[in-house]
Design a protein around this motif. Structure first.
Motif, mmCIF file in Angstrom:
data_model
loop_
_atom_site.group_PDB
_atom_site.id
_atom_site.type_symbol
_atom_site.label_atom_id
_atom_site.label_comp_id
_atom_site.label_asym_id
_atom_site.label_seq_id
_atom_site.Cartn_x
_atom_site.Cartn_y
_atom_site.Cartn_z
ATOM 1 N N ALA A 34 21.815 -20.790 41.983
ATOM 2 C CA ALA A 34 20.732 -20.789 43.223
ATOM 3 C C ALA A 34 19.982 -22.367 43.174
ATOM 4 C CB ALA A 34 19.708 -19.760 42.788
ATOM 5 N N LEU A 35 19.519 -22.699 44.407
ATOM 6 C CA LEU A 35 18.700 -23.632 44.640
ATOM 7 C C LEU A 35 17.594 -23.197 45.096
ATOM 8 C CD1 LEU A 35 18.877 -26.774 44.849
ATOM 9 C CD2 LEU A 35 19.385 -26.688 47.086
ATOM 10 N N VAL A 36 16.303 -23.343 44.395
ATOM 11 C CA VAL A 36 14.875 -22.812 44.750
ATOM 12 C C VAL A 36 13.886 -23.862 44.564
ATOM 13 C CG1 VAL A 36 13.157 -21.111 44.395
ATOM 14 C CG2 VAL A 36 15.412 -20.579 43.659
ATOM 15 N N ARG A 37 13.535 -24.532 45.755
ATOM 16 C CA ARG A 37 12.953 -25.897 45.609
ATOM 17 C C ARG A 37 11.696 -26.053 46.781
ATOM 18 N NH1 ARG A 37 16.030 -29.632 42.789
ATOM 19 N NH2 ARG A 37 17.114 -28.378 41.244
ATOM 20 N N PRO A 38 10.505 -26.604 46.328
ATOM 21 C CA PRO A 38 9.618 -26.847 47.177
ATOM 22 C C PRO A 38 9.879 -27.918 48.378
ATOM 23 C CG PRO A 38 9.133 -27.859 45.233
ATOM 24 C CD PRO A 38 10.341 -27.124 44.935
ATOM 25 N N GLN A 39 10.919 -28.798 48.191
ATOM 26 C CA GLN A 39 11.233 -29.813 48.979
ATOM 27 C C GLN A 39 11.922 -29.194 50.066
ATOM 28 O OE1 GLN A 39 12.248 -30.112 45.441
ATOM 29 N NE2 GLN A 39 10.722 -31.616 45.210
ATOM 30 N N ILE A 40 12.385 -27.739 50.099
ATOM 31 C CA ILE A 40 12.751 -27.112 51.344
ATOM 32 C C ILE A 40 11.631 -26.701 52.166
ATOM 33 C CG2 ILE A 40 14.211 -25.201 52.170
ATOM 34 C CD1 ILE A 40 15.920 -25.373 49.788
ATOM 35 N N ALA A 41 11.515 -27.101 53.304
ATOM 36 C CA ALA A 41 10.111 -27.106 54.092
ATOM 37 C C ALA A 41 10.094 -25.635 54.545
ATOM 38 C CB ALA A 41 9.994 -28.129 55.101
ATOM 39 N N PRO A 101 10.533 -13.503 49.189
ATOM 40 C CA PRO A 101 10.752 -13.620 47.681
ATOM 41 C C PRO A 101 9.404 -14.418 47.390
ATOM 42 C CG PRO A 101 11.993 -14.976 49.113
ATOM 43 C CD PRO A 101 11.387 -13.989 50.010
ATOM 44 N N GLY A 102 8.497 -14.854 48.332
ATOM 45 C CA GLY A 102 7.339 -15.759 47.533
ATOM 46 C C GLY A 102 6.106 -15.058 47.434
ATOM 47 N N GLY A 103 6.451 -13.635 47.757
ATOM 48 C CA GLY A 103 5.237 -12.493 47.396
ATOM 49 C C GLY A 103 3.853 -12.985 47.804
ATOM 50 N N GLY A 104 3.819 -13.905 49.038
ATOM 51 C CA GLY A 104 2.571 -14.345 49.195
ATOM 52 C C GLY A 104 1.776 -15.293 48.631
ATOM 53 N N LEU A 105 2.289 -15.921 47.359
ATOM 54 C CA LEU A 105 1.891 -16.797 46.638
ATOM 55 C C LEU A 105 2.566 -18.289 46.624
ATOM 56 C CD1 LEU A 105 0.915 -14.998 43.230
ATOM 57 C CD2 LEU A 105 -0.420 -15.472 45.182
ATOM 58 N N ALA A 106 3.733 -18.154 47.163
ATOM 59 C CA ALA A 106 4.449 -19.495 47.101
ATOM 60 C C ALA A 106 3.816 -20.279 48.308
ATOM 61 C CB ALA A 106 5.981 -19.286 47.466
ATOM 62 N N PRO A 107 3.597 -21.538 48.134
ATOM 63 C CA PRO A 107 3.115 -22.306 49.340
ATOM 64 C C PRO A 107 3.803 -22.921 50.284
ATOM 65 C CG PRO A 107 2.848 -23.604 47.223
ATOM 66 C CD PRO A 107 3.366 -22.091 46.629
ATOM 67 N N ILE A 108 5.264 -23.026 49.743
ATOM 68 C CA ILE A 108 6.223 -23.870 50.527
ATOM 69 C C ILE A 108 7.429 -23.236 49.802
ATOM 70 C CG2 ILE A 108 6.373 -25.950 48.974
ATOM 71 C CD1 ILE A 108 6.470 -27.323 51.609
ATOM 72 N N GLY A 109 8.372 -23.730 50.377
ATOM 73 C CA GLY A 109 9.755 -23.541 49.522
ATOM 74 C C GLY A 109 10.868 -22.559 50.462
ATOM 75 N N GLY A 110 12.092 -22.995 49.766
ATOM 76 C CA GLY A 110 13.186 -21.947 50.334
ATOM 77 C C GLY A 110 14.365 -22.043 49.097
ATOM 78 N N TYR A 111 15.215 -21.064 49.435
ATOM 79 C CA TYR A 111 16.148 -20.916 48.361
ATOM 80 C C TYR A 111 17.492 -20.692 48.850
ATOM 81 C CZ TYR A 111 16.910 -15.852 49.545
ATOM 82 O OH TYR A 111 17.131 -14.929 50.394
ATOM 83 N N ILE A 112 18.720 -21.206 48.171
ATOM 84 C CA ILE A 112 20.046 -21.118 48.748
ATOM 85 C C ILE A 112 20.527 -20.556 47.518
ATOM 86 C CG2 ILE A 112 22.142 -22.264 49.507
ATOM 87 C CD1 ILE A 112 20.101 -24.383 50.733
ATOM 88 N N CYS A 113 21.237 -19.410 47.495
ATOM 89 C CA CYS A 113 22.036 -18.919 46.308
ATOM 90 C C CYS A 113 23.415 -18.495 46.828
ATOM 91 C CB CYS A 113 21.132 -17.936 45.625
ATOM 92 S SG CYS A 113 20.970 -16.275 46.337
ATOM 93 N N GLY A 114 24.178 -18.350 45.711
ATOM 94 C CA GLY A 114 25.462 -17.830 46.096
ATOM 95 C C GLY A 114 26.739 -18.536 45.111
ATOM 96 N N GLY A 120 25.606 -37.425 44.259
ATOM 97 C CA GLY A 120 25.799 -37.926 43.039
ATOM 98 C C GLY A 120 24.474 -37.410 42.272
ATOM 99 N N LEU A 121 23.352 -36.862 43.020
ATOM 100 C CA LEU A 121 22.187 -36.430 42.312
ATOM 101 C C LEU A 121 21.960 -34.821 42.227
ATOM 102 C CD1 LEU A 121 19.540 -39.166 43.330
ATOM 103 C CD2 LEU A 121 20.864 -39.034 41.134
ATOM 104 N N GLY A 122 22.327 -34.390 43.377
ATOM 105 C CA GLY A 122 21.977 -32.920 43.511
ATOM 106 C C GLY A 122 20.947 -32.376 43.141
ATOM 107 N N LYS A 123 21.084 -31.144 42.259
ATOM 108 C CA LYS A 123 20.076 -30.462 41.497
ATOM 109 C C LYS A 123 19.522 -30.997 40.430
ATOM 110 C CE LYS A 123 20.696 -26.014 40.854
ATOM 111 N NZ LYS A 123 20.976 -25.018 40.276
ATOM 112 N N GLU A 124 19.962 -32.197 40.153
ATOM 113 C CA GLU A 124 19.474 -32.977 38.899
ATOM 114 C C GLU A 124 17.837 -33.444 39.148
ATOM 115 O OE1 GLU A 124 20.657 -33.041 35.582
ATOM 116 O OE2 GLU A 124 22.009 -31.730 36.695
ATOM 117 N N VAL A 125 17.742 -33.721 40.448
ATOM 118 C CA VAL A 125 16.256 -34.216 40.947
ATOM 119 C C VAL A 125 15.593 -33.339 41.706
ATOM 120 C CG1 VAL A 125 17.174 -36.834 40.281
ATOM 121 C CG2 VAL A 125 17.448 -35.590 42.737
ATOM 122 N N GLY A 126 14.323 -33.589 41.644
ATOM 123 C CA GLY A 126 13.518 -32.621 42.410
ATOM 124 C C GLY A 126 12.327 -32.141 41.842
#
Length: 428
Positions: A90-97, A241-254, A270-276
């Motif tokens: 899964a990718l769960v990040r605040p960088q996803i607007a 999935p943010g339950g009303g508390l997440a201020p931003i973000g999205g997920y991609i899983c699979g 080259g960087l992918g999930k390692e940064v953020g």
């Protein structure tokens, strides 16, 4: 109802006639609400089990900055999402607007020039049209040589299996399946239906990637699309999935390969999930995910209440008052711009934030008509909170969703009805 309640609702602007009408309907729904609570209990256990399995600790709540290397909270949360949703990664990040951004990242990460994207469930949500290039837009998939094909649903909402078989070809790389209805009045797809569609598509082309836009569907059922064959599943954290508390973000899983492809697009090859960096949102993400099953249950109760209220008044509603539920959205066809506007103004008037403002239609980016949106929310645009919106065009349908608590969702629907009544659009 007790006099104190009648008085309090009156202070909020709800007339005795509207309150009595709503109370009778709410009382009749208690058996259905018990089943929603049962599903919420199962999903609550599923979330806690995933958190315990991955040893969520106090250290996971700590923020990171800069590159975000070795962010234990971020990495653990992604394992929690993957385990809870039955996925490899899964990718769960605040960088996803937003949800559209998450979908765009997943699509652009897994499609290459010459590939074809297929939607076998008709037109996607409006904002995705520019991502794909159905409506020309700078940076669209079409500009990068990705073509698009579409098979509409049959009358009544069934899949056109023969049409889908004919549409899948050697260039079909990814099939996108939108679970929810978007700004349409088609039925939402159940997880079982999605599983059947995926199985059919893979019987025609085994290596095709099947992606599900799961926005508004998380925790409505016991299973998620990744547990019935979806290679990718995408959603927004300011929805279920943010339950009303997440201020931003999205997920991609699979599947791991496809999630990593998306991560290389979100950051850089080259960087992918390692940064953020998690920049201080980890606690909100964890706690929101923990609360998500019960918050989703509250929103479902509100949707069912809305369906029964407006169906009894003679309006067309999708789903109807008795159908099973597969997302939190309730569509109500009001038949006029005035109806859509009055409904949304009622939802806004019931909000804890910005209740005193009046929503009006405007030309929002990403839409082909004026849109009105009501959302007096703690998180801007959060549609797991009490909200309603709709395009100002025929058939003049409004789309209601959210409510962090059932009690607030109930107030919102009563207020929408009050505004409709005050405008002379309904008789109660």
């Amino acid at each position: 109802m007790e006099p104190s309640f009648v008085s309090m609702y009156g202070a909020m602007g709800i007339s005795p006639e509207v309150l009595t009408f709503g109370e009778e309907i709410a009382a009749s729904l208690k058996p259905r609400f018990e089943e929603i609570d049962r599903i919420a209990e199962y999903n609550q256990l599923k979330v806690v089990h995933a958190m315990q399995k991955n040893k969520v600790s106090a250290a996971c709540m700590n923020p990171s900055s800069g590159y975000g290397y070795d962010d234990i909270g971020r990495d653990t949360l992604e394992r929690v999402y993957a385990d809870c949703f039955g996925a490899e990664d899964a990718l769960v990040r605040p960088q996803i607007a937003c949800g559209t951004h998450a979908l765009g990242v997943a699509l652009s990460g897994n499609l290459r020039p010459g590939d074809e994207l297929l939607s076998p469930v008709g037109k996607p949500y409006d904002t995705l049209e520019e991502v794909i290039g159905i409506r020309p837009s700078r940076g669209s998939l079409a500009e990068y040589g990705v073509t698009y094909a579409q098979v509409d649903l049959l009358e009544g909402g069934a899949f056109d299996y023969e049409g889908i078989r004919a549409a899948i070809n050697e260039r079909t790389k990814l099939i996108t399946i939108q679970r929810s209805k978007g700004y349409q009045t088609r039925p939402t797809l159940s997880v079982a239906q999605i599983g059947e569609l995926i199985a059919f598509c893979k019987s025609v082309k085994p290596d095709v990637i099947c992606m599900v836009d799961n926005c508004y569907g998380e925790f409505v059922e016991e299973l998620e699309p990744t547990q019935v064959g979806a290679d990718l599943m995408v959603g927004s954290l300011i929805k279920n999935p943010g339950g009303g508390l997440a201020p931003i973000g999205g997920y991609i899983c699979g599947r791991k390969e496809y999630v990593e492809n998306a991560a290389f697009r979100l950051t850089t090859p080259g960087l992918g999930k390692e940064v953020g960096a998690s920049i201080g949102v980890n606690q909100s993400f964890y706690q929101g995910f923990f609360l998500a099953p019960t918050v989703t249950a509250a929103a479902l109760k509100g949707a069912i209440f809305a369906a029964n209220v407006y169906e009894k008044l003679g309006f067309s509603v999708v789903p109807n008052g008795t159908e099973s539920r597969h997302d939190i959205i309730q569509a109500v066809t009001l038949g006029s711009a005035e109806g859509v506007i009055a409904f949304c103004q009622g939802i806004q008037a019931a909000a804890p934030v910005d209740s005193y403002v009046t929503p009006v239609p405007w030309a929002m980016p990403g839409y082909d008509s004026d849109v009105i949106m009501a959302a007096g929310a703690f998180v801007q645009g959060s549609s797991i909170e009490l909200s309603a919106d709709g395009p100002i065009k025929p058939p003049y349908a409004v789309y209601f969703q959210g409510g962090l608590t059932w009690q607030h969702a109930k107030l919102g629907i009563l207020m929408s009805l009050q505004k409709m009544k005050d405008a002379g659009l309904v008789n109660v």
